[in-house]
Design a protein around this motif. Sequence first.
Motif, PDB file in Angstrom:
ATOM      1  N   CYS A 151       0.839  -1.191   0.000  1.00 51.97           N
ATOM      2  CA  CYS A 151       0.000   0.000   0.000  1.00 51.97           C
ATOM      3  C   CYS A 151       0.880   1.249   0.000  1.00 51.97           C
ATOM      4  O   CYS A 151       1.927   1.263   0.638  1.00 51.97           O
ATOM      5  CB  CYS A 151      -0.891   0.024   1.241  1.00 51.97           C
ATOM      6  SG  CYS A 151      -2.063   1.387   1.196  1.00 51.97           S
ATOM      7  N   ASN A 153      -0.562   4.392   0.603  1.00 55.30           N
ATOM      8  CA  ASN A 153      -1.376   5.493   1.135  1.00 55.30           C
ATOM      9  C   ASN A 153      -0.793   6.151   2.390  1.00 55.30           C
ATOM     10  O   ASN A 153      -1.099   7.303   2.674  1.00 55.30           O
ATOM     11  CB  ASN A 153      -2.793   5.003   1.429  1.00 55.30           C
ATOM     12  CG  ASN A 153      -3.554   4.758   0.149  1.00 55.30           C
ATOM     13  OD1 ASN A 153      -3.374   5.473  -0.824  1.00 55.30           O
ATOM     14  ND2 ASN A 153      -4.379   3.729   0.137  1.00 55.30           N
ATOM     15  N   PHE A 154      -0.004   5.439   3.122  1.00 55.25           N
ATOM     16  CA  PHE A 154       0.658   5.971   4.322  1.00 55.25           C
ATOM     17  C   PHE A 154      -0.311   6.680   5.272  1.00 55.25           C
ATOM     18  O   PHE A 154      -0.076   7.830   5.676  1.00 55.25           O
ATOM     19  CB  PHE A 154       1.831   6.875   3.945  1.00 55.25           C
ATOM     20  CG  PHE A 154       3.001   6.107   3.389  1.00 55.25           C
ATOM     21  CD1 PHE A 154       3.159   5.935   2.035  1.00 55.25           C
ATOM     22  CD2 PHE A 154       3.905   5.500   4.252  1.00 55.25           C
ATOM     23  CE1 PHE A 154       4.208   5.171   1.522  1.00 55.25           C
ATOM     24  CE2 PHE A 154       4.964   4.737   3.756  1.00 55.25           C
ATOM     25  CZ  PHE A 154       5.111   4.575   2.380  1.00 55.25           C
ATOM     26  N   CYS A 155      -1.425   6.015   5.609  1.00 51.11           N
ATOM     27  CA  CYS A 155      -2.262   6.553   6.670  1.00 51.11           C
ATOM     28  C   CYS A 155      -1.360   6.659   7.894  1.00 51.11           C
ATOM     29  O   CYS A 155      -0.562   5.760   8.160  1.00 51.11           O
ATOM     30  CB  CYS A 155      -3.453   5.643   6.928  1.00 51.11           C
ATOM     31  SG  CYS A 155      -4.476   5.448   5.449  1.00 51.11           S
ATOM     32  N   TYR A 157      -1.368   6.185  10.991  1.00 46.68           N
ATOM     33  CA  TYR A 157      -1.330   5.194  12.076  1.00 46.68           C
ATOM     34  C   TYR A 157      -0.926   3.808  11.581  1.00 46.68           C
ATOM     35  O   TYR A 157      -0.770   2.893  12.390  1.00 46.68           O
ATOM     36  CB  TYR A 157      -2.743   5.063  12.691  1.00 46.68           C
ATOM     37  CG  TYR A 157      -3.780   4.769  11.643  1.00 46.68           C
ATOM     38  CD1 TYR A 157      -4.018   3.474  11.204  1.00 46.68           C
ATOM     39  CD2 TYR A 157      -4.483   5.800  11.029  1.00 46.68           C
ATOM     40  CE1 TYR A 157      -4.925   3.204  10.197  1.00 46.68           C
ATOM     41  CE2 TYR A 157      -5.406   5.549  10.033  1.00 46.68           C
ATOM     42  CZ  TYR A 157      -5.611   4.252   9.621  1.00 46.68           C
ATOM     43  OH  TYR A 157      -6.516   3.976   8.620  1.00 46.68           O
ATOM     44  N   CYS A 158      -0.733   3.647  10.271  1.00 43.25           N
ATOM     45  CA  CYS A 158      -0.683   2.294   9.712  1.00 43.25           C
ATOM     46  C   CYS A 158       0.726   1.817   9.373  1.00 43.25           C
ATOM     47  O   CYS A 158       1.522   2.545   8.774  1.00 43.25           O
ATOM     48  CB  CYS A 158      -1.531   2.228   8.442  1.00 43.25           C
ATOM     49  SG  CYS A 158      -1.620   0.555   7.779  1.00 43.25           S
ATOM     50  N   VAL A 160       1.323  -0.970   7.554  1.00 46.00           N
ATOM     51  CA  VAL A 160       1.316  -1.820   6.353  1.00 46.00           C
ATOM     52  C   VAL A 160       2.295  -1.348   5.267  1.00 46.00           C
ATOM     53  O   VAL A 160       3.053  -2.156   4.726  1.00 46.00           O
ATOM     54  CB  VAL A 160      -0.111  -1.972   5.806  1.00 46.00           C
ATOM     55  CG1 VAL A 160      -0.096  -2.644   4.444  1.00 46.00           C
ATOM     56  CG2 VAL A 160      -0.986  -2.748   6.792  1.00 46.00           C
ATOM     57  N   PRO A 161       2.329  -0.054   4.911  1.00 45.94           N
ATOM     58  CA  PRO A 161       3.267   0.352   3.853  1.00 45.94           C
ATOM     59  C   PRO A 161       4.726   0.034   4.199  1.00 45.94           C
ATOM     60  O   PRO A 161       5.535  -0.239   3.311  1.00 45.94           O
ATOM     61  CB  PRO A 161       3.041   1.862   3.748  1.00 45.94           C
ATOM     62  CG  PRO A 161       1.648   2.058   4.236  1.00 45.94           C
ATOM     63  CD  PRO A 161       1.474   1.060   5.332  1.00 45.94           C
ATOM     64  N   GLN A 195      -4.808  -4.599  -0.010  1.00 46.00           N
ATOM     65  CA  GLN A 195      -4.988  -3.599   1.045  1.00 46.00           C
ATOM     66  C   GLN A 195      -5.938  -2.515   0.583  1.00 46.00           C
ATOM     67  O   GLN A 195      -6.679  -1.948   1.363  1.00 46.00           O
ATOM     68  CB  GLN A 195      -3.638  -2.979   1.411  1.00 46.00           C
ATOM     69  CG  GLN A 195      -2.547  -3.964   1.814  1.00 46.00           C
ATOM     70  CD  GLN A 195      -2.822  -4.644   3.139  1.00 46.00           C
ATOM     71  OE1 GLN A 195      -3.760  -4.285   3.832  1.00 46.00           O
ATOM     72  NE2 GLN A 195      -2.015  -5.635   3.465  1.00 46.00           N
ATOM     73  N   HIS A 231     -11.185   1.538  -0.435  1.00 43.09           N
ATOM     74  CA  HIS A 231     -10.769   2.786   0.200  1.00 43.09           C
ATOM     75  C   HIS A 231     -11.689   3.907  -0.266  1.00 43.09           C
ATOM     76  O   HIS A 231     -11.881   4.090  -1.478  1.00 43.09           O
ATOM     77  CB  HIS A 231      -9.324   3.134  -0.174  1.00 43.09           C
ATOM     78  CG  HIS A 231      -8.707   4.165   0.716  1.00 43.09           C
ATOM     79  ND1 HIS A 231      -9.193   5.450   0.802  1.00 43.09           N
ATOM     80  CD2 HIS A 231      -7.661   4.093   1.561  1.00 43.09           C
ATOM     81  CE1 HIS A 231      -8.466   6.127   1.681  1.00 43.09           C
ATOM     82  NE2 HIS A 231      -7.525   5.339   2.155  1.00 43.09           N
ATOM     83  N   ARG A 270      -6.159  10.280   5.768  1.00 44.61           N
ATOM     84  CA  ARG A 270      -7.054   9.384   5.009  1.00 44.61           C
ATOM     85  C   ARG A 270      -7.441   9.962   3.659  1.00 44.61           C
ATOM     86  O   ARG A 270      -8.041   9.258   2.830  1.00 44.61           O
ATOM     87  CB  ARG A 270      -8.300   9.068   5.837  1.00 44.61           C
ATOM     88  CG  ARG A 270      -8.046   8.200   7.050  1.00 44.61           C
ATOM     89  CD  ARG A 270      -7.679   6.773   6.681  1.00 44.61           C
ATOM     90  NE  ARG A 270      -8.828   6.035   6.158  1.00 44.61           N
ATOM     91  CZ  ARG A 270      -8.727   4.828   5.595  1.00 44.61           C
ATOM     92  NH1 ARG A 270      -7.536   4.262   5.457  1.00 44.61           N
ATOM     93  NH2 ARG A 270      -9.783   4.205   5.121  1.00 44.61           N
TER      94      ARG A 270
END
Length: 447
Positions: A151, A153-155, A157-158, A160-161, A195, A231, A270
């Motif tokens: 992913c 998107n680099f939210c 809090y996340c 995953v990236p 994702q 998303h 977001r």
Amino acid sequence: MGTRVCIETWGCQMNLHQSEVIAGVLTSAGYVIVDSLEQADVVIFNGCMVRQLAEEKVFGRIGAVADEKRKRPVLLGVGGCMGQIHGDALIRRVASIDFVFGASGHHALPALIEQAKGQRVAALAEPIFESEWSVQRQSAVTGMVTITEGCSNFCSYCIVPYARGPMRSRPRDLILKEVDDLCQRGYKEVLLLGQNVNSYGTDQPSYGSFAELLTQVAATGIRRVRFTTSHPKDISETIFLAMAQSPNVCHHLHLACQSGSDDMLRAMNRKYDRDHYIAMTDLGRKIMPDLNFSTDLIVGFPGETDADFEATMTLIERVRFGTVFVAKYSPRPMTRSAELPDDVPASVKEERLDRVLSRQRMIALEENSRFVGQDLDVLVEGVSRSGLMYGRADDHRTVMCLGEAALGDFVVVHVEGTSVSSLSGSILGQENLEGSHDRHSDPESGR
Ligand code: SF4
């Protein structure tokens, strides 16, 4: 008998599917997959880092393997996002871990296990597509098919990236080949995974868009098509229309919102606001009146005021989700929000979590009760602990089925009862393809 391996998995469906790939790779290399660590020579934990709680659960289980190691030789490997983020620090930190692997590179696992018999080792591979390897699937009804990995998107809090790398679309022909193969093998349903599936093809325009891919997957003739996760910044009218135009695409959308407050959505990076989110859910229901939404919410994000939280409460009132997955905020390593003070007291996070859960339970019950008296097409997926068959309606609602049916059957169920988490009813008979009961036949059955 080959070396016996037990695989335990935490986290999302992507991780569940990757454990199916790990099982496939190891079985092809002559290993035997067993159900419990007490039977295993090698134990593999495919770990999750998305919440602190998920990580703690894995460390809890490591203790159980340490006990087993005191009785007999057992190798322990930790992988997935947990292995990718911690890497060889896990080897230094936990004496009972013998090898660490990442969120990809599973094809190298047989060699890594052999190496770990001689020395403790960590090997993190570059994120590549795994799904060209044999897959040992858990279900005989639903086949999980990866369409994107990672992913971008680099939210804030996340993790995953950082664990899975930037978003990469999988070649369309490989996806369609896998769906075709599942169809030939009698699978009734495919679940397209990523994702953020809606951004499929944005990195590889020649692969086409997600809406085009969805239409092509539906055209393979597979009985049901599902996909997750969507998303809000990438969902669109084109995707809704592609869902509506293919009768075998299920009318359920997991559209992760995270908060109802614009200030929180901005702080979470977001890239949409509350009005946009609501506008997308309204548009989806205008095109598919029976569209069932589920979502993810975080409570207690740094700086979340009472007013921010009330905005989340009014959002669930406004959208009336079928299901809400809500979690208390916990700072994750490497993420931008981890630099923010975790200033919402634990007691307030707990109270907000309880308020979302209790209000959502009532909404789910009210929404489910609309189906009493209706006949629904249900794909039978399993047998519950109470011995009842259960399955899913087209809109993803769980249905407990009274009567005779087999895994993979499509049956017509007359809904007689509901609970917060499921509907229940009697099987009237096998579904006849001509007159499907709950789809498109009665748009008024929606909201
Ligand atoms: S969209 Fe955001 S929350 Fe979802 S995986 Fe990507 S960075 Fe994480």
